[in-house]
Motif scaffolding. Structure first.
Motif, PDB file in Angstrom:
ATOM      1  N   ILE A   1     -47.312 112.986  -4.587  1.00  0.00           N
ATOM      2  CA  ILE A   1     -47.199 111.822  -3.987  1.00  0.00           C
ATOM      3  C   ILE A   1     -47.423 111.872  -2.379  1.00  0.00           C
ATOM      4  O   ILE A   1     -46.765 112.756  -1.957  1.00  0.00           O
TER       5      ILE A   1
ATOM      6  N   VAL B   1     -43.353 103.760 -10.931  1.00  0.00           N
ATOM      7  CA  VAL B   1     -43.848 104.290 -12.073  1.00  0.00           C
ATOM      8  C   VAL B   1     -42.723 104.307 -13.268  1.00  0.00           C
ATOM      9  O   VAL B   1     -41.931 105.039 -12.654  1.00  0.00           O
TER      10      VAL B   1
ATOM     11  N   PHE C   1     -39.728 107.421  -0.508  1.00  0.00           N
ATOM     12  CA  PHE C   1     -39.790 108.039  -1.846  1.00  0.00           C
ATOM     13  C   PHE C   1     -38.650 107.709  -2.495  1.00  0.00           C
ATOM     14  O   PHE C   1     -37.189 108.077  -1.866  1.00  0.00           O
TER      15      PHE C   1
ATOM     16  N   VAL D   1     -43.243 105.139  -2.919  1.00  0.00           N
ATOM     17  CA  VAL D   1     -43.532 105.289  -4.218  1.00  0.00           C
ATOM     18  C   VAL D   1     -42.097 105.690  -4.907  1.00  0.00           C
ATOM     19  O   VAL D   1     -41.309 106.517  -4.557  1.00  0.00           O
TER      20      VAL D   1
ATOM     21  N   THR E   1     -56.371  98.903  -8.387  1.00  0.00           N
ATOM     22  CA  THR E   1     -55.221  98.510  -7.440  1.00  0.00           C
ATOM     23  C   THR E   1     -54.566  96.995  -8.056  1.00  0.00           C
ATOM     24  O   THR E   1     -55.241  96.426  -8.823  1.00  0.00           O
TER      25      THR E   1
ATOM     26  N   GLY F   1     -47.735 100.838  -2.631  1.00  0.00           N
ATOM     27  CA  GLY F   1     -46.301 101.037  -3.076  1.00  0.00           C
ATOM     28  C   GLY F   1     -45.873 100.479  -4.428  1.00  0.00           C
ATOM     29  O   GLY F   1     -46.629  99.367  -4.885  1.00  0.00           O
TER      30      GLY F   1
ATOM     31  N   THR G   1     -48.237 109.123  -0.106  1.00  0.00           N
ATOM     32  CA  THR G   1     -48.120 107.861   0.624  1.00  0.00           C
ATOM     33  C   THR G   1     -46.699 107.275   0.481  1.00  0.00           C
ATOM     34  O   THR G   1     -45.926 107.906  -0.416  1.00  0.00           O
TER      35      THR G   1
ATOM     36  N   ILE H   1     -49.606 107.301 -10.572  1.00  0.00           N
ATOM     37  CA  ILE H   1     -48.875 107.243  -9.226  1.00  0.00           C
ATOM     38  C   ILE H   1     -50.205 107.035  -8.222  1.00  0.00           C
ATOM     39  O   ILE H   1     -50.028 106.069  -7.360  1.00  0.00           O
ATOM     40  N   ASN H   2     -51.398 107.252  -8.561  1.00  0.00           N
ATOM     41  CA  ASN H   2     -52.480 106.775  -7.602  1.00  0.00           C
ATOM     42  C   ASN H   2     -52.422 105.268  -7.482  1.00  0.00           C
ATOM     43  O   ASN H   2     -52.917 104.709  -6.543  1.00  0.00           O
TER      44      ASN H   2
ATOM     45  N   VAL I   1     -50.277 103.151  -7.953  1.00  0.00           N
ATOM     46  CA  VAL I   1     -49.076 102.753  -7.251  1.00  0.00           C
ATOM     47  C   VAL I   1     -49.527 102.831  -5.593  1.00  0.00           C
ATOM     48  O   VAL I   1     -49.218 101.883  -4.755  1.00  0.00           O
ATOM     49  N   GLN I   2     -49.991 104.160  -5.271  1.00  0.00           N
ATOM     50  CA  GLN I   2     -50.232 104.241  -3.910  1.00  0.00           C
ATOM     51  C   GLN I   2     -51.383 103.481  -3.266  1.00  0.00           C
ATOM     52  O   GLN I   2     -51.312 102.828  -2.447  1.00  0.00           O
TER      53      GLN I   2
END
Length: 359
Positions: free
Chosen positions: A249, A234, A302, A254, A193, A231, A251, A223-224, A226-227
């Motif tokens: 995706i 990418v 999104f 993003v 994170t 938020g 969450t 992506i994971n 960022v999630q």
């Protein structure tokens, strides 16, 4: 037993911000805290100072010897340089209070450290404490426990410098350089994170972008990340990223974006110039990008921007390029869907905007 010692750096090599050898760059040496050039030498036994800033060769190397005291160092790219006029190109980075090889110690006055000098990265961060410090990752660093990089630590990577999970988590609250090569490996979803980085690059997890190597895992890892960070974006480069199975995706907030921006333009040329392209390569009629909450609740915010989605040539089963399900306040801007595929599926999507859309 024999007591061996490490081979010292015989001829230093300098790198640009992408980790590539700094061909024909320049390195300037100053008295600490000033802009006064300080003498450096071309051999260990020479009393004759060499040109300063020091020109580097095509491999980013030069024979440079210090006088045993401390220097401030500035590294320039050498592009369109005019040394006689005092122009050495763009300043890439600076390192203060550099002393001769083997004399660097970590204390409150030291603004940088190579993590290789400690047993592991965890030990390096612990030793730094609250000191504002640049940490260079120049080799593989395997975590020995969950690690939090504090705000006062700024991570820099050279190509080949990689942080390995070994089952532990990594939280980066300090800054990280944007060089686009692999920096992380072995981390599961949510194990990395960021507290400060707002843009993440799939290259950090090993994406190649050559149109044939499957970059799915690297892109999904970005992506994971960022999630898990609550938020962010990418960003994809001017490449074709081959994707062998669906990217998910699940969450809020993003963003997927290609380099550059098309916002405010009067034509589609920014998109065409970008070349950031995700291409589905498996002949199974699957989904390239699936945007849907993990628990079937409404997903918010999104966004895809300045990016192409397509299927690889010759697929007999048409993939769905983008499926957006139960999503509100989504935004597609300067997005292009290429032929040979089902472009967009919207299921229960509300309050979305689609601008500068291309088929």
């Amino acid at each position: 037993y024999m007591s061996n010692t490490m081979l010292p750096i015989i001829k230093p090599q300098f790198f640009d911000t992408d980790g590539e050898p700094l061909a024909n760059g320049y390195v300037a040496f100053y008295s600490p805290g000033t802009t006064d050039y300080k003498d450096v030498f071309g051999a260990h036994d020479s009393a004759i100072a060499i040109t300063n800033p020091v020109p580097l060769d095509s491999a980013g190397m030069a024979s440079i010897w210090l006088d045993g005291t401390t220097y401030d160092v500035a590294v320039y790219d050498g592009v369109n340089a005019n040394p006689t006029g005092g122009d050495y190109g763009t300043l890439l980075y600076t390192i203060d209070n550099v002393s001769s090889y083997g004399t660097v110690t970590l204390d409150a006055a030291l603004p940088w450290v190579d993590a290789t000098n400690d047993t592991n990265l965890n030990g390096t961060i612990t030793a730094i404490g609250s000191t504002d410090t640049d940490v260079w990752i120049t080799s593989q660093q395997t975590l020995t426990d969950n690690l939090v990089i504090p705000e006062n630590v700024h991570l820099h990577f050279l190509r080949g410098g990689i942080i390995v999970s070994d089952g532990y988590t990594l939280t980066i609250n300090g800054t990280i350089d944007e060089s686009k090569f692999q920096k992380f490996t072995g981390f599961s979803a949510g194990d990395i994170t960021f507290g400060s980085a707002t843009t993440i690059y799939p290259e950090w997890w090993g994406a190649v972008g050559n149109g044939s190597t499957d970059d799915h895992d690297a892109i999904q890892a970005a992506i994971n990340c960022v999630q898990a960070s609550g938020g962010g974006a990418v960003e994809f480069q001017n490449k074709v990223y081959a994707v062998g199975s669906d990217l998910r995706i699940n969450t809020d907030m993003v963003i997927l974006k290609g380099v550059g921006t098309g916002r405010g333009a009067t034509s589609y040329s920014p998109l065409q110039a970008s070349g950031a392209h995700l291409q589905y390569i498996t002949d199974d009629g699957g989904i390239l990008l699936h945007v849907e909450s993990a628990d079937s609740s409404v997903l918010y915010g999104f966004r895809a921007e300045n990016i192409r989605f397509g299927g690889a040539p010759g697929l007999s089963s048409k993939p769905v390029l983008v499926k957006i399900y139960q999503c509100s306040e989504f935004d597609l801007d300067y997005v292009q869907f290429l032929g040979g595929a089902i472009g967009l599926q919207l299921c229960g999507a509300t309050a979305g905007t689609i601008n500068h859309f291309m088929f």
